[in-house]
Design an enzyme around this catalytic site. Structure first.
Site, PDB file in Angstrom:
ATOM      1  N   LYS A 114       0.962  -0.934   0.363  1.00  0.00           N
ATOM      2  CA  LYS A 114      -0.256  -0.170  -0.428  1.00  0.00           C
ATOM      3  C   LYS A 114       1.072   1.424   0.097  1.00  0.00           C
ATOM      4  O   LYS A 114       0.865   2.158  -0.866  1.00  0.00           O
ATOM      5  CB  LYS A 114      -1.211   0.024   0.939  1.00  0.00           C
ATOM      6  CG  LYS A 114      -2.167  -0.780   1.432  1.00  0.00           C
ATOM      7  CD  LYS A 114      -3.114  -0.608   2.031  1.00  0.00           C
ATOM      8  CE  LYS A 114      -4.312  -2.143   1.986  1.00  0.00           C
ATOM      9  NZ  LYS A 114      -4.988  -2.020   3.152  1.00  0.00           N
ATOM     10  N   LYS A 194      -4.531 -11.280  -5.232  1.00  0.00           N
ATOM     11  CA  LYS A 194      -6.247 -11.870  -5.310  1.00  0.00           C
ATOM     12  C   LYS A 194      -6.943 -11.201  -4.941  1.00  0.00           C
ATOM     13  O   LYS A 194      -6.676 -10.091  -6.093  1.00  0.00           O
ATOM     14  CB  LYS A 194      -6.058 -12.344  -3.453  1.00  0.00           C
ATOM     15  CG  LYS A 194      -5.552 -10.584  -3.444  1.00  0.00           C
ATOM     16  CD  LYS A 194      -5.994 -10.301  -1.017  1.00  0.00           C
ATOM     17  CE  LYS A 194      -5.954  -9.080  -1.054  1.00  0.00           C
ATOM     18  NZ  LYS A 194      -5.458  -8.594   0.031  1.00  0.00           N
ATOM     19  N   LYS A 197     -11.439  -5.439  -3.216  1.00  0.00           N
ATOM     20  CA  LYS A 197     -12.354  -4.786  -3.348  1.00  0.00           C
ATOM     21  C   LYS A 197     -11.871  -2.873  -4.634  1.00  0.00           C
ATOM     22  O   LYS A 197     -12.232  -2.957  -4.696  1.00  0.00           O
ATOM     23  CB  LYS A 197     -12.943  -3.662  -2.400  1.00  0.00           C
ATOM     24  CG  LYS A 197     -13.106  -4.901  -1.244  1.00  0.00           C
ATOM     25  CD  LYS A 197     -13.313  -4.021   0.146  1.00  0.00           C
ATOM     26  CE  LYS A 197     -13.842  -4.541   1.577  1.00  0.00           C
ATOM     27  NZ  LYS A 197     -12.330  -4.581   2.805  1.00  0.00           N
TER      28      LYS A 197
END
Ligand code: TYM
Length: 320
Positions: A114, A194, A197
């Site tokens: 991130k 993966k 969202k």
């Protein structure tokens, strides 16, 4: 107060909830209501550690709560609330921060990913400490999560051992609960990463509330390999293995049974069967979601936050 073992888990309001969230975590949230005392949260403070639009953020918190209720979290059986409405989470995070090592936080995979994408900030670095506080504020025994939260759970357990060792036994050591199949549901467009969202390509995930036609189209277009065998083999056939797990979860049928039925059927008929099973599994969730009123959800969340504050305050008195 009940003497049943306790559970906590959280979900970020950062985009559409998808079938990976359901299989990896939410399905267990619902099931665990039968045997545990359950605490669940929309973790809005966590979602502020990456850039967001304030107006969209407000909408997304409510929407996330609505989906969780539609999946089957029952406000009569679970204490389900918004993290930011219970300030004890942040207070405990500060105290745990004083015994957390920076090196361990810097080594977290999600922090590295991130911060490469969104830039570094202190919130992103201390994110797992807040997550530990979420879990410990209710002194829970178990945490149902997907595979991607393993490292964060390890940190929580390290903090428990350190805290209890220095200040006396206060927190139980929480166990991670992951499903046997589907703890890491992969992207439909790239089975090596993966399902997420925040993936910019909406074809990579099946949202829990999208219309059936869209889910069908995405499954029919899922990336697979060129050989025509339907076989469960993550090394050689990750795309097909991912679809087999989606179908097994949605239909309740074991994978070997699906392999013998679809082994030589070709990808077209197999994908169609996967789409049917997924659409059928999601239909009641979508139905409940559409029937739920925003105002009702907001009211429920307000009320639950009051109860959660009382519960959290009881722990904080012991910590202080
Ligand atoms: P979040 O919001 O990313 O995801 C919510 C839950 O869904 C699981 N999950 C998946 N499972 C299987 N396959 C996938 N592709 C997939 N994507 C997501 C996640 O593992 C998670 O269980 N840090 C947490 C939120 C959190 C939390 C907590 C969780 C904050 N505090 C305390 C447990 C306890 C997160 O970002 O989840």
């Amino acid at each position: 107060m009940s003497d049943r073992p306790r559970v906590f888990s959280g979900i970020q309001p950062s985009g559409d909830l998808h079938i990976g969230n359901l299989i990896g975590a939410l399905d267990n949230w619902v099931k665990m209501q039968d045997t545990y005392e359950t605490f669940y949260c929309v973790v809005d403070l966590h979602a502020m550690s990456v850039p967001y639009d304030p107006a969209e953020f407000e909408r997304s918190r409510l929407n996330t709560a609505k989906v969780v209720l539609a999946v089957g979290v029952d406000p009569k059986r679970s204490l389900f609330y918004l993290q930011s409405q219970v300030p004890q989470h942040a207070e405990l995070a500060w105290i745990l921060g004083t015994i957390a090592g920076i090196g361990q936080l810097e080594r977290m995979t999600q922090y590295k990913e991130k911060s490469d994408r969104s830039g570094q900030n202190l919130g992103l670095l201390s994110y797992p400490v807040l997550m530990a506080a979420d879990i410990l504020i209710h002194r829970v025994n178990a945490v149902p999560v997907g595979d991607d939260q393993t490292q964060h759970l390890e940190l929580t357990r390290d903090l428990v051992v350190r805290f209890n060792g220095r200040f006396g036994e206060l927190f139980p050591l929480p166990e991670r609960i992951t499903p046997e199949l589907g703890a890491r549901v992969m992207s439909l467009q790239n089975p090596m990463v993966k399902m997420s969202k925040t993936d910019p390509d909406p074809d990579s995930y099946i949202s829990l509330t999208e219309d059936p036609e869209s889910s069908r189209r995405k499954i029919m277009g899922a990336v697979t390999d060129s050989d025509r065998k339907v076989r469960y083999d993550w090394d050689e056939k990750p795309g097909i293995s991912n679809l087999l797990e989606l179908m097994s979860f949605s239909s309740g049928r074991p994978i070997p049974e699906l392999e013998s039925e679809f082994g030589d059927a070709g990808y077209g008929p197999f994908k169609k069967a996967v789409a049917d099973a997924v659409v059928e599994r999601l239909a009641p969730i979508r139905g409940r979601f559409k029937r739920t009123e925003d105002a009702e959800v907001a009211r429920l969340m307000q009320k639950a936050a009051l109860d959660a504050r009382t519960r959290a305050e009881a722990t904080m008195r012991l910590v202080r």
